[in-house]
Design an enzyme around this catalytic site. Sequence first.
Site, PDB file in Angstrom:
ATOM      1  N   SER A 240       6.269  -0.616   6.924  1.00 23.27           N
ATOM      2  CA  SER A 240       4.910  -0.170   6.575  1.00 23.27           C
ATOM      3  C   SER A 240       4.421  -1.015   5.410  1.00 23.27           C
ATOM      4  CB  SER A 240       4.974   1.294   6.139  1.00 23.27           C
ATOM      5  OG  SER A 240       3.760   1.705   5.534  1.00 23.27           O
TER       6      SER A 240
ATOM      7  N   TYR B 183       7.462   8.633   0.540  1.00 25.07           N
ATOM      8  CA  TYR B 183       7.348   7.711   1.683  1.00 25.07           C
ATOM      9  C   TYR B 183       7.548   6.251   1.250  1.00 25.07           C
ATOM     10  CZ  TYR B 183       5.347   5.595   5.912  1.00 25.07           C
ATOM     11  OH  TYR B 183       5.153   4.852   7.053  1.00 25.07           O
TER      12      TYR B 183
HETATM   13  C1  8X3 Z   1       1.571   3.952   7.152  1.00 26.38           C
HETATM   14  C2  8X3 Z   1       0.645   3.276   6.229  1.00 26.38           C
HETATM   15  O1  8X3 Z   1      -0.765   3.337   4.126  1.00 26.38           O
HETATM   16  O2  8X3 Z   1      -0.044   5.486   4.997  1.00 26.38           O
HETATM   17  O3  8X3 Z   1       2.854   3.446   7.149  1.00 26.38           O
HETATM   18  O4  8X3 Z   1       1.516   4.056   3.888  1.00 26.38           O
HETATM   19  S1  8X3 Z   1       0.357   4.091   4.751  1.00 26.38           S
END
Ligand code: 8X3
Length: 249
Positions: free
Chosen positions: A135, A148
Amino acid sequence: MTISADSRIAVVTGASSGIGEAAARTLAAQGYHVVVGARRLDRLRALADEIGGTALELDVTDEDSVDAFTTVLPRVDVLVNNAGGAKGLATVLDAVEDDWRWMWETNVIGTLRVTKALLPKLIDSGDGLIVTITSVAAFEAYDNGSGYTTAKHAQAVLHRTLRGELLGKPVRLTEIAPGAVETEFSLIRFEGDQERADKVYEGITPLVAQDIAEIIGFVASRPSHVNLDQIIVKPRDQASAGRFNRTTG
Ligand code: 8X3
């Protein structure tokens, strides 16, 4: 369940929707027998029937599930590590440990488990390819995203480490780092809150799963001496993880 070793086999994790599903279709069109793995077996079966592949239940957070999945594969030529995802948006101060655990288990340990189990088969294929979907969050830190972004950084570093460790072995490694792709990603991040998920893509033209699948197809169809190491792909309307050109009204 017996899978023939006669044709080249591509394995796609998280294949019941989004990028995984689109990648499975693209790789099948290129002649691979595609083994699709995910938890939602009903959706997987419909996809496998459509592309002449094989559907196998897979929960990358469960060691026994990964063992059962990887053991029945007679050979593996391509692995697409696509299973992953985000849960929530919270500051470090308000971090929810269970959300962190889920993100680390799915993105990091899940990728480790599947990759580790399939590496011998990828090497034995004589021309293996591992594509890991990371990502822009593997390159940037952004506010409220630390669960994340840390998981995606860790997953990416795990993948990049293999580029050195496998040097001299017949396995290529490609990291694809997408920005905003309109899939179930945001719906899962916001636990089914469709309105909140829609806001992420409001006023922009986001990427769609097919855009990423086409890149995977391009990567997989390069000659075996060509290794595309990293590909960062964002919509034209996105300059960085949190910076968008949005038109409203
Ligand atoms: C997804 C993109 O910008 O939400 O992996 O991290 S973001």
